[in-house]
Design an enzyme around this catalytic site. Sequence first.
Site, PDB file in Angstrom:
ATOM      1  N   GLU A  36       0.795  -1.376  -0.170  1.00 52.45           N
ATOM      2  CA  GLU A  36       0.003   0.001  -0.133  1.00 52.45           C
ATOM      3  C   GLU A  36       0.932   1.467  -0.110  1.00 52.45           C
ATOM      4  O   GLU A  36       2.055   1.347   0.459  1.00 52.45           O
ATOM      5  CB  GLU A  36      -0.916  -0.024   1.111  1.00 52.45           C
ATOM      6  CG  GLU A  36      -1.936  -0.908   1.133  1.00 52.45           C
ATOM      7  CD  GLU A  36      -3.240  -0.830   2.264  1.00 52.45           C
ATOM      8  OE1 GLU A  36      -4.131  -1.371   1.989  1.00 52.45           O
ATOM      9  OE2 GLU A  36      -2.804  -0.077   3.108  1.00 52.45           O
ATOM     10  N   CYS A  70       3.440   8.452   0.997  1.00 51.63           N
ATOM     11  CA  CYS A  70       4.046   7.428   1.931  1.00 51.63           C
ATOM     12  C   CYS A  70       4.071   6.208   1.254  1.00 51.63           C
ATOM     13  O   CYS A  70       3.089   5.628   0.851  1.00 51.63           O
ATOM     14  CB  CYS A  70       3.151   7.263   3.145  1.00 51.63           C
ATOM     15  SG  CYS A  70       3.568   6.212   4.400  1.00 51.63           S
ATOM     16  N   CYS A  84       7.298  -7.201   6.524  1.00 50.29           N
ATOM     17  CA  CYS A  84       8.389  -6.558   7.126  1.00 50.29           C
ATOM     18  C   CYS A  84       8.771  -7.457   8.224  1.00 50.29           C
ATOM     19  O   CYS A  84       8.426  -8.181   8.774  1.00 50.29           O
ATOM     20  CB  CYS A  84       7.911  -5.075   7.970  1.00 50.29           C
ATOM     21  SG  CYS A  84       9.437  -4.503   8.766  1.00 50.29           S
ATOM     22  N   CYS A  95       8.252  -5.481  15.265  1.00 54.04           N
ATOM     23  CA  CYS A  95       7.598  -4.708  16.274  1.00 54.04           C
ATOM     24  C   CYS A  95       6.162  -4.834  16.836  1.00 54.04           C
ATOM     25  O   CYS A  95       5.355  -4.633  15.744  1.00 54.04           O
ATOM     26  CB  CYS A  95       7.826  -3.143  15.719  1.00 54.04           C
ATOM     27  SG  CYS A  95       9.527  -2.754  15.277  1.00 54.04           S
ATOM     28  N   CYS A 154       3.048  -2.860  15.637  1.00 54.51           N
ATOM     29  CA  CYS A 154       2.840  -2.454  14.247  1.00 54.51           C
ATOM     30  C   CYS A 154       2.302  -3.453  13.440  1.00 54.51           C
ATOM     31  O   CYS A 154       2.725  -4.732  13.518  1.00 54.51           O
ATOM     32  CB  CYS A 154       4.153  -2.136  13.657  1.00 54.51           C
ATOM     33  SG  CYS A 154       4.253  -1.880  11.774  1.00 54.51           S
ATOM     34  N   GLU A 161      11.043  -2.289   6.323  1.00 52.83           N
ATOM     35  CA  GLU A 161      12.107  -1.453   6.931  1.00 52.83           C
ATOM     36  C   GLU A 161      13.113  -0.950   5.692  1.00 52.83           C
ATOM     37  O   GLU A 161      13.690  -1.990   4.943  1.00 52.83           O
ATOM     38  CB  GLU A 161      12.814  -2.358   7.676  1.00 52.83           C
ATOM     39  CG  GLU A 161      14.304  -1.771   8.233  1.00 52.83           C
ATOM     40  CD  GLU A 161      14.232  -0.473   8.658  1.00 52.83           C
ATOM     41  OE1 GLU A 161      13.456   0.047   9.314  1.00 52.83           O
ATOM     42  OE2 GLU A 161      15.234   0.156   8.451  1.00 52.83           O
ATOM     43  N   SER A 210      12.790   6.314   6.949  1.00 54.91           N
ATOM     44  CA  SER A 210      12.572   5.838   8.244  1.00 54.91           C
ATOM     45  C   SER A 210      12.994   4.473   8.731  1.00 54.91           C
ATOM     46  O   SER A 210      12.716   3.630   7.959  1.00 54.91           O
ATOM     47  CB  SER A 210      10.843   6.128   8.607  1.00 54.91           C
ATOM     48  OG  SER A 210      10.545   5.840   9.910  1.00 54.91           O
ATOM     49  N   SER A 226      12.769   5.294  14.231  1.00 57.02           N
ATOM     50  CA  SER A 226      11.801   5.050  15.206  1.00 57.02           C
ATOM     51  C   SER A 226      12.550   4.661  16.677  1.00 57.02           C
ATOM     52  O   SER A 226      12.658   3.325  16.651  1.00 57.02           O
ATOM     53  CB  SER A 226      11.179   3.798  14.404  1.00 57.02           C
ATOM     54  OG  SER A 226      10.646   4.407  13.309  1.00 57.02           O
ATOM     55  N   LEU A 227      12.411   5.579  17.588  1.00 54.77           N
ATOM     56  CA  LEU A 227      13.068   5.296  18.687  1.00 54.77           C
ATOM     57  C   LEU A 227      11.909   4.379  19.709  1.00 54.77           C
ATOM     58  O   LEU A 227      12.385   3.317  20.055  1.00 54.77           O
ATOM     59  CB  LEU A 227      13.693   6.464  19.382  1.00 54.77           C
ATOM     60  CG  LEU A 227      14.670   6.347  20.448  1.00 54.77           C
ATOM     61  CD1 LEU A 227      15.653   5.439  20.118  1.00 54.77           C
ATOM     62  CD2 LEU A 227      14.967   7.640  21.370  1.00 54.77           C
ATOM     63  N   HIS A 228      10.933   5.280  20.069  1.00 55.61           N
ATOM     64  CA  HIS A 228       9.634   4.361  20.810  1.00 55.61           C
ATOM     65  C   HIS A 228       9.929   4.367  22.064  1.00 55.61           C
ATOM     66  O   HIS A 228       8.922   4.140  23.144  1.00 55.61           O
ATOM     67  CB  HIS A 228       9.099   3.464  20.034  1.00 55.61           C
ATOM     68  CG  HIS A 228       8.602   3.739  18.815  1.00 55.61           C
ATOM     69  ND1 HIS A 228       8.040   4.868  18.348  1.00 55.61           N
ATOM     70  CD2 HIS A 228       8.933   2.910  17.529  1.00 55.61           C
ATOM     71  CE1 HIS A 228       7.725   4.484  16.916  1.00 55.61           C
ATOM     72  NE2 HIS A 228       8.442   3.497  16.522  1.00 55.61           N
ATOM     73  N   ASN A 238      -1.611   4.071  16.890  1.00 57.87           N
ATOM     74  CA  ASN A 238      -2.779   3.581  16.176  1.00 57.87           C
ATOM     75  C   ASN A 238      -2.901   2.182  16.242  1.00 57.87           C
ATOM     76  O   ASN A 238      -2.356   1.488  15.980  1.00 57.87           O
ATOM     77  CB  ASN A 238      -2.503   3.867  14.516  1.00 57.87           C
ATOM     78  CG  ASN A 238      -3.491   3.623  13.818  1.00 57.87           C
ATOM     79  OD1 ASN A 238      -4.957   3.819  14.333  1.00 57.87           O
ATOM     80  ND2 ASN A 238      -3.540   3.300  12.492  1.00 57.87           N
ATOM     81  N   CYS A 261       0.181   4.874  10.000  1.00 57.00           N
ATOM     82  CA  CYS A 261       1.169   4.170  10.562  1.00 57.00           C
ATOM     83  C   CYS A 261       1.018   2.729  10.534  1.00 57.00           C
ATOM     84  O   CYS A 261       0.203   2.367  11.778  1.00 57.00           O
ATOM     85  CB  CYS A 261       2.007   4.881  11.459  1.00 57.00           C
ATOM     86  SG  CYS A 261       2.131   6.403  11.477  1.00 57.00           S
TER      87      CYS A 261
HETATM   88  N1  SAH Z   1      10.251   0.345   9.371  1.00 61.72           N
HETATM   89  C1  SAH Z   1      10.472   1.497   9.139  1.00 61.72           C
HETATM   90  C2  SAH Z   1       9.343   2.401   8.393  1.00 61.72           C
HETATM   91  C3  SAH Z   1       7.834   2.121   8.540  1.00 61.72           C
HETATM   92  S1  SAH Z   1       7.011   2.383   9.742  1.00 61.72           S
HETATM   93  C4  SAH Z   1      10.459   2.123  10.676  1.00 61.72           C
HETATM   94  O1  SAH Z   1       9.971   1.549  11.773  1.00 61.72           O
HETATM   95  O2  SAH Z   1      10.953   3.446  11.096  1.00 61.72           O
HETATM   96  C5  SAH Z   1       6.870   4.134   9.721  1.00 61.72           C
HETATM   97  C6  SAH Z   1       6.705   4.589  11.349  1.00 61.72           C
HETATM   98  O3  SAH Z   1       5.292   4.280  11.954  1.00 61.72           O
HETATM   99  C7  SAH Z   1       7.557   4.078  12.302  1.00 61.72           C
HETATM  100  O4  SAH Z   1       8.078   5.037  13.140  1.00 61.72           O
HETATM  101  C8  SAH Z   1       6.803   2.918  13.177  1.00 61.72           C
HETATM  102  O5  SAH Z   1       7.311   2.778  14.487  1.00 61.72           O
HETATM  103  C9  SAH Z   1       5.378   3.713  13.189  1.00 61.72           C
HETATM  104  N2  SAH Z   1       4.306   2.855  13.595  1.00 61.72           N
HETATM  105  C10 SAH Z   1       4.082   1.474  13.079  1.00 61.72           C
HETATM  106  N3  SAH Z   1       3.039   1.139  13.480  1.00 61.72           N
HETATM  107  C11 SAH Z   1       2.307   2.125  14.493  1.00 61.72           C
HETATM  108  C12 SAH Z   1       1.303   2.271  15.255  1.00 61.72           C
HETATM  109  N4  SAH Z   1       0.395   1.190  15.352  1.00 61.72           N
HETATM  110  N5  SAH Z   1       0.685   3.418  15.703  1.00 61.72           N
HETATM  111  C13 SAH Z   1       1.680   4.537  15.456  1.00 61.72           C
HETATM  112  N6  SAH Z   1       2.920   4.314  14.741  1.00 61.72           N
HETATM  113  C14 SAH Z   1       3.305   3.219  14.329  1.00 61.72           C
END
Ligand code: SAH
Length: 378
Positions: A117, A130, A137, A141, A144, A193, A226, A249-251, A325, A368
């Site tokens: 998508e 985007c 992937c 994570c 996600c 990724e 990203s 993507s630190l989180h 999300n 995301c």
């Molecule tokens: N693999 C890469 C790029 C794809 S995801 C990465 O991880 O950076 C793009 C962004 O969306 C990343 O920061 C990811 O952590 C975030 N993301 C993924 N799932 C999400 C969700 N359910 N809610 C909010 N952000 C999310």
Amino acid sequence: MTSLPVIQTVPDTRVGSAPSRRAAMPPRHLADLDLPGRQAVVAELGEPAFRARQLSAHYFGRLVRDPARMTDLPAASRGRLADALLPELLTPVRDVACDGGATRKSLWRLHDGSLVESVLMGYRDRVTACISSQAGCGMACPFCATGQAGLTRNLSTAEIVDQAVHLAGVAASGALPGSPPRLSHVVFMGMGEPLANYARVIAAVRRLTAPAPEGLGLSQRHVTISTVGLVPAMRRLAEEGLSVTLALSLHAPDDELRDELVPVNQRWKVTEVLDAAWHYAECTGRRVSIEYAMIRDVNDQPWRADLLGRLLAGRLAHVNLIPLNPTPGSRWDASPKPVEREFVRRLRAAGVSTTVRDTRGREIDGACGQLAASAVAG
Ligand code: SAH
């Protein structure tokens, strides 16, 4: 408090490596090649080399891919050239719009049946695509949706580029009310990724940013890659001589939690990944974007905001907080607004520039980590 599953150390075969089975890559397309490469293919067909430039001008410049509309090419050559350099890579399966038509999600089927998508977002002053870099992937994570299904395969350079070219065509058709008709920004924040598909993603960035007719002519500064934090690839990216924006993507600011939220952290720790980010900022002069999904009672505590503030203070960094999300069936939820506001306040008090990302596309699963999940689920 956190109620996260314990995630086993991710085996090497899943993190940062190609799928084990030899994946079926699509046919060659002109967007896989630079201009000299296209000229070589055209010459092999017995056509004059300048046809490569003409074809490229149609595809990247005029956003035309139908050979019948390429009236500056001899009718007898059109089909042959299109067969060799413009195979259909993405078959549209479904298009959905929301936000009054300003956000549009496209679901594509690839030649091997994989689904990916892309999302097009129109703003007053810019238009952002985007796009996906992999089908699925391998980074796993747990918050996600894409991460849950695993990796199917890397996309080819042209499969990546063609998403942006298709969406540039949508923007040019005037489909985004109140936005410019020209695609201006591309973010690699769809499925996959990007740094695990390194060579193809870099080639795609070169096609997207080469001036027409060789490429789409976007500014490098308007392209964002990203990553979960694949440290060797981040360091390699710093040496490419590209001024693209890097988003990390630190989180979580601490290894204990990041090991669970971003399992690749078990291999490259918070300090290593931030060092690689600062190296990127130093080499390119570009501010690094730190992505942080706000997950209720998991990573949103005031002490984590303070720790993050200490790690980032004085650095060339900007924090992008993303309201989580929630994925279907997930026990996690977005942080309440007052908690989010306090997190922002503490980061700013530490001198760290911070914004909260808008939540475009939520009602069409375009936000995301949601891409293609609903399609796969039927
Ligand atoms: N693999 C890469 C790029 C794809 S995801 C990465 O991880 O950076 C793009 C962004 O969306 C990343 O920061 C990811 O952590 C975030 N993301 C993924 N799932 C999400 C969700 N359910 N809610 C909010 N952000 C999310």
